[in-house]
Write a protein that holds these residues in place. Structure first.
Motif, PDB file in Angstrom:
ATOM      1  N   ILE A 129      47.281  31.347  82.237  1.00  8.44           N
ATOM      2  CA  ILE A 129      48.006  31.938  81.955  1.00  8.44           C
ATOM      3  C   ILE A 129      46.019  32.709  81.629  1.00  8.44           C
ATOM      4  CG2 ILE A 129      48.374  33.042  79.128  1.00  8.44           C
ATOM      5  CD1 ILE A 129      50.570  31.145  79.707  1.00  8.44           C
ATOM      6  N   ARG A 130      45.153  31.609  81.848  1.00  6.59           N
ATOM      7  CA  ARG A 130      43.441  32.317  81.607  1.00  6.59           C
ATOM      8  C   ARG A 130      42.896  32.776  82.694  1.00  6.59           C
ATOM      9  NH1 ARG A 130      43.266  26.131  82.931  1.00  6.59           N
ATOM     10  NH2 ARG A 130      42.192  25.904  84.495  1.00  6.59           N
ATOM     11  N   ASP A 131      43.967  33.069  83.793  1.00  7.81           N
ATOM     12  CA  ASP A 131      43.626  33.948  85.088  1.00  7.81           C
ATOM     13  C   ASP A 131      43.745  34.953  84.752  1.00  7.81           C
ATOM     14  OD1 ASP A 131      41.895  31.462  85.891  1.00  7.81           O
ATOM     15  OD2 ASP A 131      44.174  31.736  87.337  1.00  7.81           O
ATOM     16  N   TYR A 132      44.063  35.725  83.236  1.00  3.02           N
ATOM     17  CA  TYR A 132      44.992  37.578  83.046  1.00  3.02           C
ATOM     18  C   TYR A 132      43.311  38.057  83.278  1.00  3.02           C
ATOM     19  CZ  TYR A 132      49.412  35.933  81.852  1.00  3.02           C
ATOM     20  OH  TYR A 132      51.117  35.029  82.230  1.00  3.02           O
ATOM     21  N   ILE A 154      45.139  54.774  88.060  1.00  2.45           N
ATOM     22  CA  ILE A 154      43.789  54.162  87.125  1.00  2.45           C
ATOM     23  C   ILE A 154      44.027  52.711  86.689  1.00  2.45           C
ATOM     24  CG2 ILE A 154      42.417  55.102  85.420  1.00  2.45           C
ATOM     25  CD1 ILE A 154      43.559  58.165  85.392  1.00  2.45           C
ATOM     26  N   ARG A 155      44.570  52.353  85.849  1.00  2.00           N
ATOM     27  CA  ARG A 155      44.107  50.694  85.579  1.00  2.00           C
ATOM     28  C   ARG A 155      44.355  50.036  86.851  1.00  2.00           C
ATOM     29  NH1 ARG A 155      49.907  50.287  84.259  1.00  2.00           N
ATOM     30  NH2 ARG A 155      49.995  50.434  82.172  1.00  2.00           N
ATOM     31  N   ALA A 156      45.163  50.131  87.882  1.00  5.62           N
ATOM     32  CA  ALA A 156      45.166  49.864  89.142  1.00  5.62           C
ATOM     33  C   ALA A 156      43.312  49.579  89.689  1.00  5.62           C
ATOM     34  CB  ALA A 156      45.874  49.460  90.015  1.00  5.62           C
ATOM     35  N   ILE A 157      42.394  50.958  89.602  1.00  3.21           N
ATOM     36  CA  ILE A 157      41.244  50.942  90.159  1.00  3.21           C
ATOM     37  C   ILE A 157      40.693  50.368  89.456  1.00  3.21           C
ATOM     38  CG2 ILE A 157      39.457  52.598  90.451  1.00  3.21           C
ATOM     39  CD1 ILE A 157      41.687  54.398  91.219  1.00  3.21           C
ATOM     40  N   LEU A 158      40.367  50.281  87.943  1.00  2.30           N
ATOM     41  CA  LEU A 158      39.661  49.891  87.056  1.00  2.30           C
ATOM     42  C   LEU A 158      40.110  47.895  87.349  1.00  2.30           C
ATOM     43  CD1 LEU A 158      39.889  52.457  84.350  1.00  2.30           C
ATOM     44  CD2 LEU A 158      38.229  52.130  86.208  1.00  2.30           C
ATOM     45  N   ILE A 159      40.830  47.920  87.249  1.00  2.11           N
ATOM     46  CA  ILE A 159      41.071  45.846  87.236  1.00  2.11           C
ATOM     47  C   ILE A 159      40.514  46.023  88.128  1.00  2.11           C
ATOM     48  CG2 ILE A 159      43.224  44.155  86.850  1.00  2.11           C
ATOM     49  CD1 ILE A 159      43.753  46.300  85.039  1.00  2.11           C
ATOM     50  N   SER A 160      40.812  46.170  89.361  1.00  2.53           N
ATOM     51  CA  SER A 160      40.547  45.746  91.255  1.00  2.53           C
ATOM     52  C   SER A 160      39.440  45.358  91.313  1.00  2.53           C
ATOM     53  CB  SER A 160      40.757  46.946  91.995  1.00  2.53           C
ATOM     54  OG  SER A 160      40.093  48.442  91.536  1.00  2.53           O
ATOM     55  N   ARG A 161      38.557  46.207  89.857  1.00  5.32           N
ATOM     56  CA  ARG A 161      36.114  45.618  90.199  1.00  5.32           C
ATOM     57  C   ARG A 161      36.396  45.535  88.931  1.00  5.32           C
ATOM     58  NH1 ARG A 161      38.142  49.584  93.466  1.00  5.32           N
ATOM     59  NH2 ARG A 161      36.998  50.857  94.022  1.00  5.32           N
ATOM     60  N   SER A 162      37.456  45.188  88.246  1.00  4.79           N
ATOM     61  CA  SER A 162      37.146  44.615  86.269  1.00  4.79           C
ATOM     62  C   SER A 162      37.402  42.821  86.232  1.00  4.79           C
ATOM     63  CB  SER A 162      36.571  45.703  85.360  1.00  4.79           C
ATOM     64  OG  SER A 162      38.550  45.648  84.975  1.00  4.79           O
ATOM     65  N   LYS A 163      38.474  42.983  86.695  1.00  2.68           N
ATOM     66  CA  LYS A 163      39.122  42.275  86.887  1.00  2.68           C
ATOM     67  C   LYS A 163      39.814  41.433  85.421  1.00  2.68           C
ATOM     68  CE  LYS A 163      38.576  42.009  91.140  1.00  2.68           C
ATOM     69  NZ  LYS A 163      39.553  41.613  92.175  1.00  2.68           N
ATOM     70  N   ARG A 164      39.715  42.679  84.030  1.00  6.03           N
ATOM     71  CA  ARG A 164      40.276  42.332  82.624  1.00  6.03           C
ATOM     72  C   ARG A 164      40.814  42.593  82.310  1.00  6.03           C
ATOM     73  NH1 ARG A 164      37.022  39.041  84.357  1.00  6.03           N
ATOM     74  NH2 ARG A 164      34.831  39.266  83.357  1.00  6.03           N
ATOM     75  N   VAL A 165      41.897  42.020  81.486  1.00  3.26           N
ATOM     76  CA  VAL A 165      43.721  42.443  80.803  1.00  3.26           C
ATOM     77  C   VAL A 165      42.680  43.505  79.972  1.00  3.26           C
ATOM     78  CG1 VAL A 165      43.449  41.039  78.811  1.00  3.26           C
ATOM     79  CG2 VAL A 165      45.732  42.073  79.903  1.00  3.26           C
ATOM     80  N   TRP A 166      42.022  43.673  79.110  1.00  3.03           N
ATOM     81  CA  TRP A 166      41.703  44.652  78.372  1.00  3.03           C
ATOM     82  C   TRP A 166      41.683  46.360  78.960  1.00  3.03           C
ATOM     83  CZ3 TRP A 166      42.999  42.651  74.529  1.00  3.03           C
ATOM     84  CH2 TRP A 166      43.003  40.652  74.052  1.00  3.03           C
ATOM     85  N   PRO A 224      56.762  42.560  77.747  1.00  4.93           N
ATOM     86  CA  PRO A 224      56.148  42.152  78.972  1.00  4.93           C
ATOM     87  C   PRO A 224      55.622  41.438  79.176  1.00  4.93           C
ATOM     88  CG  PRO A 224      56.130  45.046  78.791  1.00  4.93           C
ATOM     89  CD  PRO A 224      56.327  44.479  77.675  1.00  4.93           C
ATOM     90  N   ALA A 225      54.377  41.383  78.030  1.00  5.88           N
ATOM     91  CA  ALA A 225      53.895  39.832  77.314  1.00  5.88           C
ATOM     92  C   ALA A 225      54.609  38.340  77.990  1.00  5.88           C
ATOM     93  CB  ALA A 225      52.894  39.710  76.343  1.00  5.88           C
ATOM     94  N   THR A 226      56.123  38.649  76.789  1.00  6.28           N
ATOM     95  CA  THR A 226      56.589  37.816  76.490  1.00  6.28           C
ATOM     96  C   THR A 226      56.721  37.318  78.671  1.00  6.28           C
ATOM     97  OG1 THR A 226      57.477  37.780  74.485  1.00  6.28           O
ATOM     98  CG2 THR A 226      58.423  36.554  75.928  1.00  6.28           C
ATOM     99  N   SER A 227      57.380  37.880  78.951  1.00  2.00           N
ATOM    100  CA  SER A 227      57.514  37.925  81.059  1.00  2.00           C
ATOM    101  C   SER A 227      57.314  37.198  81.185  1.00  2.00           C
ATOM    102  CB  SER A 227      57.908  39.428  80.967  1.00  2.00           C
ATOM    103  OG  SER A 227      59.445  39.738  80.390  1.00  2.00           O
ATOM    104  N   ALA A 228      55.719  37.865  80.947  1.00 11.26           N
ATOM    105  CA  ALA A 228      54.644  37.110  81.890  1.00 11.26           C
ATOM    106  C   ALA A 228      54.235  35.939  81.565  1.00 11.26           C
ATOM    107  CB  ALA A 228      53.228  38.110  82.069  1.00 11.26           C
ATOM    108  N   ILE A 229      53.913  35.672  80.002  1.00  9.19           N
ATOM    109  CA  ILE A 229      53.969  34.316  80.301  1.00  9.19           C
ATOM    110  C   ILE A 229      55.282  33.160  79.905  1.00  9.19           C
ATOM    111  CG2 ILE A 229      53.592  32.361  77.883  1.00  9.19           C
ATOM    112  CD1 ILE A 229      52.719  34.873  76.165  1.00  9.19           C
ATOM    113  N   ILE A 235      49.695  43.103  78.621  1.00 13.61           N
ATOM    114  CA  ILE A 235      48.967  41.107  79.111  1.00 13.61           C
ATOM    115  C   ILE A 235      50.308  41.342  80.723  1.00 13.61           C
ATOM    116  CG2 ILE A 235      50.465  38.701  78.815  1.00 13.61           C
ATOM    117  CD1 ILE A 235      49.015  39.634  75.780  1.00 13.61           C
ATOM    118  N   GLY A 236      51.125  41.944  79.811  1.00 11.36           N
ATOM    119  CA  GLY A 236      52.445  42.299  81.051  1.00 11.36           C
ATOM    120  C   GLY A 236      52.117  43.012  82.220  1.00 11.36           C
ATOM    121  N   TRP A 237      51.478  43.971  82.129  1.00 14.31           N
ATOM    122  CA  TRP A 237      50.925  45.010  83.137  1.00 14.31           C
ATOM    123  C   TRP A 237      50.393  44.631  84.693  1.00 14.31           C
ATOM    124  CZ3 TRP A 237      55.998  45.637  82.902  1.00 14.31           C
ATOM    125  CH2 TRP A 237      56.799  46.874  81.750  1.00 14.31           C
TER     126      TRP A 237
END
Length: 288
Positions: free
Chosen positions: A62-65, A212-224, A47-52, A147-149
């Motif tokens: 890519i810095r916007d991930y 859960i991932r989508a909810i948290l990323i919508s709030r935090s905008k962080r790949v981690w 997934p990371a390879t595909s995203a890049i 990185i991909g998801w």
């Protein structure tokens, strides 16, 4: 500003590239001896390879991930929610006696030896050692997926659709991405439930985790966020808690990553999180 059509093209390109690379890798894996597991780790970086590749083709940044840490509150949600799901799912089955609790497996964890303990080590030492050391290794490996998801697919979908739809789309693809490994006996092969139940429960688990991932990323905008959630899920829910369960009777049907009870509890927790954070957001907006 990217248009909806431009984003859709990037999403479709990512999914096509990921699918092609995954099929090629599985063909390679299935030609190798089962004990040769090195390519399983390689798969996690597809997934990371595909995203890049997709970002380079479309000149996406890519810095916007979302590489910053962000608010620790959301990292905390990502870490503790899989543990909470495991406590409810496994704990309820232990309490009613459908599955049995035991500690033999965790007392023989090799992770304890890093701390200087010989096997069998105290159960708490085994659990804590895996919770720390296995988590660190899992975090590195799952970041190849996240990185991909999280960095690409979830972020892009959130730009053009709602959080629930994003969670559903990513979760379904994430599930199907694992299907060849499950069907081929390379993934969770020791979970003895029927294949149809494995796939159904696994899809429910993955889709709920994706929400859960989508909810948290919508709030935090962080790949981690995705990396922490994914690593916690792997180490605790499909690792430590399953190791604390006697693997007989209906354990494989009910708990683990392919257990129906795990899937139901995960879905309830995901919906509750969506309600909680959405409700709080609406209250803040109304008072401002």
């Amino acid at each position: 500003m990217e248009t909806k059509n431009q984003i859709l093209k990037q999403i479709i390109s990512f999914l096509v590239i990921t699918t092609v690379l995954t099929i090629g890798l599985f063909i390679w894996i299935f030609t190798l001896p089962r004990e040769n597991s090195g390519l399983y780790a390689v798969m996690m970086f597809v997934p990371a390879t595909s995203a890049i590749i997709t970002s380079l083709v479309y000149r996406d940044k890519i810095r916007d991930y979302g590489w910053g840490i962000g608010r620790l509150k959301f990292q905390g949600y990502a870490y503790f929610l899989p543990i909470f799901v495991a406590l409810i799912a496994y704990g309820s089955m232990w309490i009613i006696g459908v599955t049995e609790f035991y500690t033999d497996e965790v007392t023989h964890y090799q992770w304890s030896q890093i701390l200087g303990f010989e096997s069998p080590a105290p159960a708490i030492v085994g659990i804590l050692s895996k919770a720390v050391f296995a988590f660190l290794i899992a975090f590195i490996l799952v970041t190849g997926e996240e990185i991909g998801w999280s960095g690409f697919l979830t972020r892009k979908l959130l730009q053009i659709t709602s959080v629930p739809v994003t969670g559903l789309v990513v979760g379904l693809y994430w599930s199907i991405w694992h299907y060849p490994a499950i069907i081929g006996g390379l993934y969770n092969s020791y979970y003895y439930a029927p294949l149809w139940l494995k796939l159904s429960a696994f899809t429910l688990v993955m889709t709920s985790a994706s929400l859960i991932r989508a909810i948290l990323i919508s709030r935090s905008k962080r790949v981690w966020i995705g990396s922490v959630l994914h690593a916690s899920h792997n180490v605790f829910l499909m690792g430590i808690f399953f190791d604390l369960t006697v693997k007989k009777a209906y354990a494989g049907y009910l708990v683990s990553e392919t257990g129906i009870i795990t899937g139901v509890v995960y879905a309830i927790v995901a919906i509750a999180l969506w309600w909680k954070l959405t409700d709080q957001s609406l209250l803040r907006n109304a008072s401002s």
